[in-house]
Design a protein around this motif. Structure first.
Motif, mmCIF file in Angstrom:
data_model
loop_
_atom_site.group_PDB
_atom_site.id
_atom_site.type_symbol
_atom_site.label_atom_id
_atom_site.label_comp_id
_atom_site.label_asym_id
_atom_site.label_seq_id
_atom_site.Cartn_x
_atom_site.Cartn_y
_atom_site.Cartn_z
ATOM 1 N N LEU A 6 0.799 -1.223 0.000
ATOM 2 C CA LEU A 6 0.000 0.000 0.000
ATOM 3 C C LEU A 6 0.834 1.276 0.000
ATOM 4 O O LEU A 6 0.300 2.352 -0.282
ATOM 5 N N GLY A 7 2.114 1.178 0.325
ATOM 6 C CA GLY A 7 3.010 2.322 0.208
ATOM 7 C C GLY A 7 2.670 3.527 1.057
ATOM 8 O O GLY A 7 2.614 4.649 0.528
ATOM 9 N N PRO A 8 2.437 3.376 2.385
ATOM 10 C CA PRO A 8 2.203 4.556 3.220
ATOM 11 C C PRO A 8 3.479 5.386 3.329
ATOM 12 O O PRO A 8 4.576 4.914 2.982
ATOM 13 N N PRO A 9 3.395 6.624 3.820
ATOM 14 C CA PRO A 9 4.591 7.464 3.967
ATOM 15 C C PRO A 9 5.647 6.793 4.840
ATOM 16 O O PRO A 9 5.316 6.020 5.752
ATOM 17 N N PRO A 10 6.929 7.073 4.600
ATOM 18 C CA PRO A 10 8.014 6.381 5.333
ATOM 19 C C PRO A 10 7.906 6.484 6.849
ATOM 20 O O PRO A 10 8.167 5.540 7.562
ATOM 21 N N GLY A 11 7.505 7.633 7.382
ATOM 22 C CA GLY A 11 7.478 7.810 8.828
ATOM 23 C C GLY A 11 6.370 7.062 9.540
ATOM 24 O O GLY A 11 6.329 7.054 10.781
ATOM 25 N N PHE A 12 5.490 6.418 8.792
ATOM 26 C CA PHE A 12 4.342 5.754 9.408
ATOM 27 C C PHE A 12 4.674 4.366 9.933
ATOM 28 O O PHE A 12 3.911 3.805 10.718
ATOM 29 N N ALA A 13 5.800 3.791 9.532
ATOM 30 C CA ALA A 13 6.108 2.399 9.853
ATOM 31 C C ALA A 13 6.097 2.134 11.360
ATOM 32 O O ALA A 13 5.571 1.117 11.819
ATOM 33 N N LYS A 14 6.664 3.038 12.148
ATOM 34 C CA LYS A 14 6.754 2.794 13.596
ATOM 35 C C LYS A 14 5.371 2.785 14.241
ATOM 36 O O LYS A 14 5.098 1.973 15.141
ATOM 37 N N TRP A 15 4.483 3.665 13.781
ATOM 38 C CA TRP A 15 3.124 3.675 14.322
ATOM 39 C C TRP A 15 2.353 2.444 13.860
ATOM 40 O O TRP A 15 1.535 1.898 14.616
ATOM 41 N N LEU A 16 2.621 2.021 12.651
ATOM 42 C CA LEU A 16 1.982 0.823 12.119
ATOM 43 C C LEU A 16 2.311 -0.395 12.972
ATOM 44 O O LEU A 16 1.421 -1.156 13.370
ATOM 45 N N VAL A 17 3.585 -0.585 13.269
ATOM 46 C CA VAL A 17 4.015 -1.732 14.075
ATOM 47 C C VAL A 17 3.403 -1.665 15.469
ATOM 48 O O VAL A 17 2.906 -2.669 16.006
ATOM 49 N N LEU A 18 3.400 -0.477 16.074
ATOM 50 C CA LEU A 18 2.844 -0.311 17.417
ATOM 51 C C LEU A 18 1.366 -0.696 17.452
ATOM 52 O O LEU A 18 0.925 -1.478 18.312
ATOM 53 N N VAL A 19 0.588 -0.179 16.519
ATOM 54 C CA VAL A 19 -0.849 -0.445 16.487
ATOM 55 C C VAL A 19 -1.134 -1.921 16.248
ATOM 56 O O VAL A 19 -2.018 -2.522 16.879
ATOM 57 N N LEU A 20 -0.384 -2.543 15.345
ATOM 58 C CA LEU A 20 -0.618 -3.946 15.025
ATOM 59 C C LEU A 20 -0.358 -4.852 16.218
ATOM 60 O O LEU A 20 -1.149 -5.764 16.504
ATOM 61 N N PHE A 21 0.713 -4.624 16.943
ATOM 62 C CA PHE A 21 1.034 -5.484 18.082
ATOM 63 C C PHE A 21 0.054 -5.267 19.235
ATOM 64 O O PHE A 21 -0.327 -6.219 19.923
ATOM 65 N N ILE A 22 -0.375 -4.018 19.454
ATOM 66 C CA ILE A 22 -1.372 -3.763 20.493
ATOM 67 C C ILE A 22 -2.682 -4.463 20.157
ATOM 68 O O ILE A 22 -3.312 -5.119 21.009
ATOM 69 N N THR A 23 -3.095 -4.356 18.897
ATOM 70 C CA THR A 23 -4.355 -4.972 18.468
ATOM 71 C C THR A 23 -4.307 -6.482 18.583
ATOM 72 O O THR A 23 -5.231 -7.116 19.117
ATOM 73 N N TYR A 24 -3.231 -7.069 18.100
ATOM 74 C CA TYR A 24 -3.119 -8.531 18.132
ATOM 75 C C TYR A 24 -3.022 -9.041 19.566
ATOM 76 O O TYR A 24 -3.640 -10.050 19.923
ATOM 77 N N GLY A 25 -2.262 -8.339 20.397
ATOM 78 C CA GLY A 25 -2.154 -8.739 21.792
ATOM 79 C C GLY A 25 -3.484 -8.668 22.517
ATOM 80 O O GLY A 25 -3.838 -9.567 23.288
ATOM 81 N N ALA A 26 -4.257 -7.607 22.259
ATOM 82 C CA ALA A 26 -5.573 -7.474 22.881
ATOM 83 C C ALA A 26 -6.517 -8.569 22.407
ATOM 84 O O ALA A 26 -7.312 -9.110 23.191
#
Length: 407
Positions: free
Chosen positions: A283-303
């Motif tokens: 999907l090619g989001p902006p470069p600076g978004f990667a860290k927020w992407l990883v954070l959100v994904l792990f929080i969601t999966y853990g929950a």
């Protein structure tokens, strides 16, 4: 003092077009309406609105603008759209500037070439395999089928007729090849679960979730329309799967499903990280978004996992959706992060494949799985209710009725 006629007309036209773009980015109807009302207040105009999932009407007294929903925006285009919405609600954008920015958004080129996006979808499919069925066979099959579906998605990108048939065609090809190889290579329990990862692109989780949110806020017409659209997509997927099963003459013993993990307990967590890589490539989001992407994904999966362990699998989507919504709304308020809607999307896509009702559809074709459709809908509704609960909690925390504008 009333706005001059030409200025009011320009503002109404921009408000209508911005709302059309928001609908194309899958913003819920009540969020679109609230946002546009706020922008109209900034322009000091009275702008009555009629907002439906594929239609918007803005203005009155001879200054009415009617638009159909714009074509769906790519994920990377939703980032500048979210920034434009934020600036417009703060009164920092003139109608002319906003119109020009919408033109720019619609002409944005992709961050990566097409072949990288196709490869990225194969990586996403492999990630889902690591989370749903962590075996070597499932991993290889999901990667291959993901590559196939990614190629089909690219090939039909500019053909609306074939695009409508893509869910049926993809479901048929994946099912037919998967079960054919299952017979030849004796994959056994991997046959059914390998259907899910490459077909997640077509699961109607967005439509069903939005239908629950909109219905719970009183937008019954919009909610009903979304729900019917979701059912239609499910029917398309089911048709492709059932046709393949009938052509192959599969029997009930071949339509088995067993969750197996031969790679280790670390595999699903690795799948979350791999999924983040797939999102970036596909999907090619902006470069600076990667860290927020990883954070959100792990929080969601853990929950999601924690809720499943505590209350059972049917509620896992609720816990994941609740945590995801609260996390997205909180991060969306930070000055260095994109809009909450943009943060929300990847986590939601991660949750949807847990609604493994597609397996039930395959079993149903073989005379099993009579509760298949109910299981799938309950799973997706659980996610939607988690989202709605998160919105309600956030509104209570913010102690103001327009807390949803943080979208």
């Amino acid at each position: 003092m009333a706005e001059p006629l030409d200025e009011r007309s320009a503002a109404v036209r921009f408000i209508a077009r911005l709302g059309s773009a928001m609908l194309g980015a899958d913003y819920p109807v009540p969020i679109v309406r609230r946002t546009l009302d706020t922008i109209a207040e900034q322009y000091r105009i009275d702008c009555p609105l009629l907002v439906l999932p594929n239609f918007i009407q803005a203005g009155d007294r001879g200054q009415t603008t009617v638009l159909r929903r714009e074509d769906p925006l790519r994920y990377d285009q939703t980032f500048p759209l979210g920034e434009l919405i934020r600036r417009a609600t703060l009164g920092q954008v003139t109608p002319e500037e906003g119109w020009a920015e919408l033109d720019r958004i619609h002409t944005l080129s992709r961050r990566f070439p097409s072949w990288v996006g196709i490869l990225g979808y194969a990586v996403q499919s492999a990630a889902y395999a690591l989370m749903l069925q962590p075996t070597l066979v499932a991993l290889v099959a999901a990667s291959g089928f993901g590559l196939l579906v990614g190629l089909l998605e690219w090939a039909t990108r500019h053909n609306s007729g074939l695009r409508q048939l893509l869910p049926v065609l993809s479901a048929f090809l994946v099912t037919y090849v998967a079960f054919t190889l299952g017979r030849l290579l004796h994959m056994g329990h991997d046959s059914l679960r390998v259907l899910i990862p490459p077909l997640t692109l077509f699961l109607p989780g967005v439509a069903i979730t939005l239908s629950v949110i909109e219905s719970s806020t009183g937008d019954m017409v919009s909610g009903s329309a979304r729900l019917m659209a979701g059912f239609l997509r499910l029917a398309q997927l089911a048709l492709g799967i059932v046709i393949a099963i009938q052509l192959l003459g599969l029997s009930s013993p071949e339509l088995t499903d067993a969750s197996v993990n031969t790679l280790g307990p670390w595999a699903p967590w690795l799948g979350v990280a791999v999924y983040a890589v797939g999102i970036v490539l596909h999907l090619g989001p902006p470069p600076g978004f990667a860290k927020w992407l990883v954070l959100v994904l792990f929080i969601t999966y853990g929950a999601q996992l924690a809720t499943a362990a505590a209350f059972g699998g049917y509620t896992s989507g609720f816990g994941g959706g609740l945590a995801l919504m609260l996390c997205a709304l909180a991060l969306g308020r930070l000055p260095m992060t994109p809009a909450a809607q943009v943060i929300l999307a990847p986590g939601f896509w991660l949750l949807v494949p847990s609604s493994v009702g597609l397996i039930g559809i395959a079993e149903l074709a073989g005379g099993q799985g009579s509760n298949a459709i109910i299981v799938m809908l309950v799973s997706m509704m659980s996610i939607a209710l988690g989202f709605a609960t998160g919105l309600a909690i956030w509104s209570g925390i913010m102690r103001r009725g327009d807390a949803n504008l943080d979208y």
